[in-house]
Design an enzyme around this catalytic site. Structure first.
Site, PDB file in Angstrom:
ATOM      1  N   GLY A 135       0.867  -1.323   0.048  1.00 32.01           N
ATOM      2  CA  GLY A 135       0.018  -0.029  -0.100  1.00 32.01           C
ATOM      3  C   GLY A 135       0.835   1.269  -0.107  1.00 32.01           C
ATOM      4  O   GLY A 135       0.658   2.077   0.822  1.00 32.01           O
TER       5      GLY A 135
ATOM      6  N   TYR B  72     -14.915  -1.042   9.040  1.00 32.54           N
ATOM      7  CA  TYR B  72     -13.412  -1.130   9.313  1.00 32.54           C
ATOM      8  C   TYR B  72     -13.039  -1.445  10.701  1.00 32.54           C
ATOM      9  O   TYR B  72     -11.937  -2.249  10.806  1.00 32.54           O
ATOM     10  CB  TYR B  72     -13.288   0.569   9.170  1.00 32.54           C
ATOM     11  CG  TYR B  72     -11.722   1.121   9.418  1.00 32.54           C
ATOM     12  CD1 TYR B  72     -10.845   0.979   8.294  1.00 32.54           C
ATOM     13  CD2 TYR B  72     -11.379   1.588  10.382  1.00 32.54           C
ATOM     14  CE1 TYR B  72      -9.671   1.283   8.446  1.00 32.54           C
ATOM     15  CE2 TYR B  72     -10.229   1.850  10.786  1.00 32.54           C
ATOM     16  CZ  TYR B  72      -9.266   1.668   9.586  1.00 32.54           C
ATOM     17  OH  TYR B  72      -7.897   2.060   9.749  1.00 32.54           O
TER      18      TYR B  72
ATOM     19  N   ILE C 138       0.816   6.916   4.397  1.00 29.58           N
ATOM     20  CA  ILE C 138       1.592   5.936   5.209  1.00 29.58           C
ATOM     21  C   ILE C 138       2.421   5.225   4.468  1.00 29.58           C
ATOM     22  O   ILE C 138       3.622   5.207   4.984  1.00 29.58           O
ATOM     23  CB  ILE C 138       0.755   5.391   6.579  1.00 29.58           C
ATOM     24  CG1 ILE C 138      -0.027   6.558   7.339  1.00 29.58           C
ATOM     25  CG2 ILE C 138       1.957   4.713   7.429  1.00 29.58           C
ATOM     26  CD1 ILE C 138      -0.999   5.757   8.381  1.00 29.58           C
TER      27      ILE C 138
END
Length: 289
Positions: A17, A158, A22
């Site tokens: 990712g 989530y 981040i």
């Protein structure tokens, strides 16, 4: 401050990712710190820009396409690490996706997609790369969230996935430690961003469709947008520094919050045996005094 490895003992890390946020900041930070860095992303459109940014800092990245929901691709990537680098010293599970909405407002597909990326992606990556980390006596770091400890309104999907991640890794930690692999969970709070835009939220559409939940959703969106823009919000680079420090520390903790605010927030859950402290706090987020 992190200690930079010398060139001759450079270690290899793979991060998922890395197209934004981040993950991107972590890839750049680890490459700058002397790690041989494999930066993976689902959509390779950002690959050239990421390489160019690393090059400006005198670093180099091996940018590769990887979808953490594709088990065959994960297997190929593990083989690539073995053949190209002779193994792997660290894995950083960062890939994830937001899922904002109530259980009545989201489809079951939304719940399954959140679990697939945020939880099963972590499990699949861990399963594929743990054999390499056993050989190197390496470290497995996963970017979780304070939402992996404290359940939050309109984040049922989530938080459920992040709770699952934390349970999986907390259970794995002593098993992995028995074969000299470190397992660590990083828990950021709000990371400075345009919350609504970055989470893919159509706020007006959500509010129009919210029905009985409209007042609660409106209060939640207002509060959370402020939180992500507040002085308490960290930059992606702040989280990246914590990841680098965790990889370089002699004996890092299993669970690591990235700021004083995150530590205080997570501490709300400690000794909250009946759940009243957490639910009293989060009820205030949806306009209930």
């Amino acid at each position: 401050m992190s200690v930079q490895p010398s060139h001759h003992d450079a270690r290899t890390v793979l991060i998922t990712g890395t197209s934004t946020g981040i993950g991107r900041a972590t890839a750049l930070a680890l490459a700058a710190a002397g790690w041989r860095t494999i930066a993976t992303m689902r959509n390779p459109e950002q690959a050239e820009a990421l390489r160019a940014e690393a090059a400006k800092a005198g670093a180099e990245l091996d940018v590769r396409r990887l979808d953490v929901t594709d088990s065959e691709a994960i297997g190929r990537e593990a083989d690539y690490c073995r053949k190209t680098y002779g193994g792997l010293d660290a894995l950083v599970n960062n890939a994830g996706s937001a899922a904002v909405g109530s259980v009545e407002g989201l489809d079951m597909k939304d719940f399954r997609d959140a679990m697939e990326v945020n939880y099963f992606g972590v499990v699949a990556m861990t399963k594929a790369f743990l054999p390499l980390l056993r050989v190197s006596r390496g470290r497995l770091i996963t970017i979780s969230s304070v939402g992996g400890v404290v359940g939050q309104p309109f984040n049922e999907a989530y938080c459920a996935a992040k709770f699952a991640v934390e349970g999986f890794l907390e259970s794995l930690q002593p098993v992995a430690k028995s074969v000299d692999v470190g397992v660590h969970v990083i828990e950021p709070g709000a990371v400075a961003s345009e919350f609504v835009a970055n989470a893919g939220i159509d706020a007006a559409g959500m509010l129009a469709a919210a029905g009985s939940y409209r007042p609660a959703l409106s209060a939640y969106l207002e509060r959370t947008t402020r939180q992500f823009a507040s002085a308490n919000a960290q930059k992606p680079e702040d989280i990246a520094e914590v990841v680098v420090d965790t990889l370089h520390a002699a004996s890092p903790a299993f669970r690591i919050q990235t700021s004083t605010w995150a530590r205080e927030f997570v501490s709300t859950k400690i000794n909250d045996l009946d759940g009243s402290r957490v639910t009293s706090m989060t009820q205030g987020w949806v306009g209930m005094a």
